[in-house]
Design an enzyme around this catalytic site. Structure first.
Site, PDB file in Angstrom:
ATOM      1  N   MET A 147       0.855  -1.182   0.000  1.00  0.00           N
ATOM      2  CA  MET A 147       0.000   0.000   0.000  1.00  0.00           C
ATOM      3  C   MET A 147       0.888   1.228   0.000  1.00  0.00           C
ATOM      4  SD  MET A 147      -1.651   0.073   3.798  1.00  0.00           S
ATOM      5  CE  MET A 147      -0.671   0.224   5.295  1.00  0.00           C
ATOM      6  N   TYR A 165       4.445   3.345  12.517  1.00  0.00           N
ATOM      7  CA  TYR A 165       3.748   3.200  11.231  1.00  0.00           C
ATOM      8  C   TYR A 165       2.302   2.736  11.402  1.00  0.00           C
ATOM      9  CZ  TYR A 165       5.676  -1.713  11.048  1.00  0.00           C
ATOM     10  OH  TYR A 165       6.046  -3.002  11.276  1.00  0.00           O
ATOM     11  N   GLU A 166       1.570   2.802  10.299  1.00  0.00           N
ATOM     12  CA  GLU A 166       0.119   2.568  10.268  1.00  0.00           C
ATOM     13  C   GLU A 166      -0.645   3.535  11.172  1.00  0.00           C
ATOM     14  OE1 GLU A 166      -0.775   0.876   7.930  1.00  0.00           O
ATOM     15  OE2 GLU A 166       1.115  -0.137   7.531  1.00  0.00           O
ATOM     16  N   GLY A 167      -0.131   4.752  11.294  1.00  0.00           N
ATOM     17  CA  GLY A 167      -0.712   5.757  12.182  1.00  0.00           C
ATOM     18  C   GLY A 167      -0.010   5.698  13.522  1.00  0.00           C
TER      19      GLY A 167
END
Length: 596
Positions: free
Chosen positions: A162, A439-441
């Site tokens: 992604m 990561y991923e927020g």
């Protein structure tokens, strides 16, 4: 070097005894997943992780990935391990059978994910990102796109990624500048640069399918103008065969603190051909299908590394001779006692154990809820399960990764100076664990999501899905002769959580910065209470079995001892968190900016 062994005994306790995993086969679509099918999957996953992936963990860290003449090379042994992994069907374990997957329940797949992360997180990034891409395409892609790309992603022939972040935009994806220009044949030309792309390029698969956020020429400004596109690295012909390179190149790979065996890439898209996934300008909705799943997966990364660090620390504490017990010599036949006799070593080991086992139980609750959400027959039960998952997703991501990093640090501390030395393997867990908080927020973003979106949504409906079972358990068991000693500390912490929730609700609309200042502490408070709730439930299961033949190995007795430690030494953190929340945000927001 630590030697990882999958904690199958505890995993089966969580799956079958705590969350009634034997009943998964009663859900439509999961009829085949009885214990006699699930157990061999767990056994074989443990074997692959212990014997294939774990031995590559340190060498992968030391060698890292390399960009050579435009080609990204993964560490030695990764390609052979991936081929074995793919040939064993592990890439499609939790995927739709319609596309060649095995349809494994999330309750079981989460345990497999933990083993992979504990044994070799860098390796696990490659199939992990592919599965996230699969989920977004499966949920939002057209039939044509699904048929074109999913079978080979599921069987592991192709990988997925992604691509969100750009040099100037991370959390604020509304600043995305990557362009998508429509063509006359229904395709789009994608141009732009993406950074920090995990598993963005590598030599493990023959193609990589990128999911890319980009902006159409007529797109409105901000987040509402983002669309999602599927862009293969190598063009795919109509018959499914591979064509020419598709204008996707790796500009560089990042030199990172940890997960060095995972290629983190700068990707350049130069008139690459892509196709719209879902609706125009609705890309964030489609991407969050992937993001939410990845946030749960990242939480499991923290859990896996905590388990691996705990195992290494326990083994060392049993072997390392240093000093004598303060209460008298425990091993007179040795020159000194092993350090496991010392209170501070036990404090660290039990902190690691109590939080790791508690998080595994909480993760199992969320995973079981996902199974009900996607397979349950009763609409009300599905909605309740979905509500719980929505509420706890940011908690699992942030709490598990925070506690995982803390556990990795404690494991290194148990080793003392030897933990700081690379050859002993413990410092790698610390470095690998650190990224999961980012990561991923980032975990701060997770906390803001919790207080800003999840708590007020639907007049607090999400929160009630958690509060009600906790309150019911407390009311039913607080006076219980055996269970009460564990329930009472939970009851005190739960009262603090309720009061803190009320405070945030009161100030959230009129003073948003005040609520935001409390967000991280609130998420931690809710998470500790949730883990405490899991511990009470685990004690409830374990108590009747202590002293019976079923406890010949002392497993259930150890559960009670670990629960006692959690209630007495970890859950009291709720008091300090509550005080910080109620103090408000003036001390940080009134501080003059120029004084920093």
């Amino acid at each position: 070097m630590p030697s990882y062994q999958a904690p199958l005994r505890d995993m089966r306790f969580v799956l079958y005894e705590l969350h009634q995993g034997a009943g998964l086969s009663a859900l439509p679509g999961l009829e085949d997943f009885t214990p006699d099918i699930i157990d061999p999957v767990l056994d074989e996953a443990a074997k692959v992780c212990e014997e294939v992936l774990a031995p590559l963990n340190r060498t992968g860290d030391e060698e890292g990935c390399h960009l050579e003449n435009g080609v990204v090379r993964t560490p030695s042994g990764f390609k052979q391990a991936y081929d074995l992994f793919r040939d064993g069907g592990w890439t499609g374990l939790a995927s739709d059978p319609a596309y060649g997957g095995q349809g494994l329940p999330k309750s079981v797949n989460a345990l497999v994910e933990e083993m992979i992360c504990a044994s070799n997180l860098s390796f696990g990034m490659y199939p992990g990102l592919s599965h996230g891409a699969y989920l977004a395409l499966h949920a939002h892609g057209s039939d044509e796109l699904r048929d074109r790309f999913l079978p080979k992603i599921v069987d592991g022939t192709w990988a997925g990624t992604m691509c969100l972040t750009e040099p100037h935009c991370g959390t604020d994806l509304g600043l995305c500048r990557t362009r998508a220009v429509p063509q006359g044949d229904g395709s789009y030309r994608i141009t732009g640069t993406k950074i920090f792309i995990s598993a963005g390029d590598h030599d493990l698969t023959e193609n990589i399918i990128h999911l890319v956020l980009a902006r159409l020429p007529d797109a409105p400004k901000g987040i509402k103008g983002i669309s999602l596109f599927v862009v293969p690295k190598i063009a795919v012909r109509d018959d499914g065969s591979l064509g020419d390179p598709n204008g996707v190149t790796c500009g560089s790979i990042e030199h990172k603190m940890g997960i060095k065996g995972s290629a983190t890439c700068v990707l350049n898209f130069d008139d690459a051909v892509g196709w719209l996934v879902g609706e125009a300008h609705k890309g964030m909705r489609a991407m969050f299908t992937m993001m939410n799943t990845e946030r749960l997966a990242v939480g499991i990364q923290g859990l896996g590394l905590a388990e691996a660090s705990y195992q290494g620390a326990v083994a060392y504490a049993r072997e390392r001779l240093q000093g004598r017990s303060l209460s008298g010599v425990k091993h007179p036949d040795k020159s000194a006692d092993p350090i496991i006799v010392h209170p501070d070593i036990r404090r660290m080991l039990l902190t690691m154990r109590a939080t790791t086992e508690g998080c595994r139980a909480l993760g199992g609750w969320v995973a079981r809820s996902l199974d009900i959400q996607h397979h349950g027959e009763d609409e009300a039960a599905r909605q309740e399960a979905e509500d719980l998952v929505v509420l706890l997703t940011p908690v699992v991501k942030a709490l598990f990764t925070d506690l995982g990093f803390e556990a990795a640090n404690l494991g290194m501390q148990v080793y003392g100076g030897h933990g700081y030395i690379r050859e002993n393997g413990m410092e790698q867990y610390v470095r690998d664990a650190r990224i999961a908080q980012i990561y991923e927020g980032t975990n701060g973003i997770q906390a803001l999501d919790l207080i800003g979106r999840k708590l007020p949504a639907h007049a607090g409906r999400y929160l009630r899905r958690f509060f009600h079972p906790v309150a019911d358990l407390i009311a039913a068991k607080v006076e219980d002769e055996q269970l009460g000693a564990f329930v009472q500390p939970l009851a005190k912490a739960f009262v603090r959580l309720q009061q803190a929730t009320g405070q945030i609700a009161r100030v959230g609309l009129s003073k948003p910065e005040e609520a935001a200042a409390a967000a991280a502490d609130y998420l931690r408070l809710l998470g500790l209470v949730a883990v405490g709730y899991m511990w009470v439930r685990m004690v409830e299961v374990a108590l009747p079995k202590v002293g019976t033949d079923a406890d010949s190995d002392g497993f259930y007795r150890a559960k009670l001892g670990t629960a006692r430690f959690y209630m007495e030494r970890v859950l009291p953190q709720s008091g300090a968190l509550f005080s910080a929340i109620m103090a408000g945000g003036a001390s940080m927001m009134d501080f003059e900016e120029a004084a920093f």
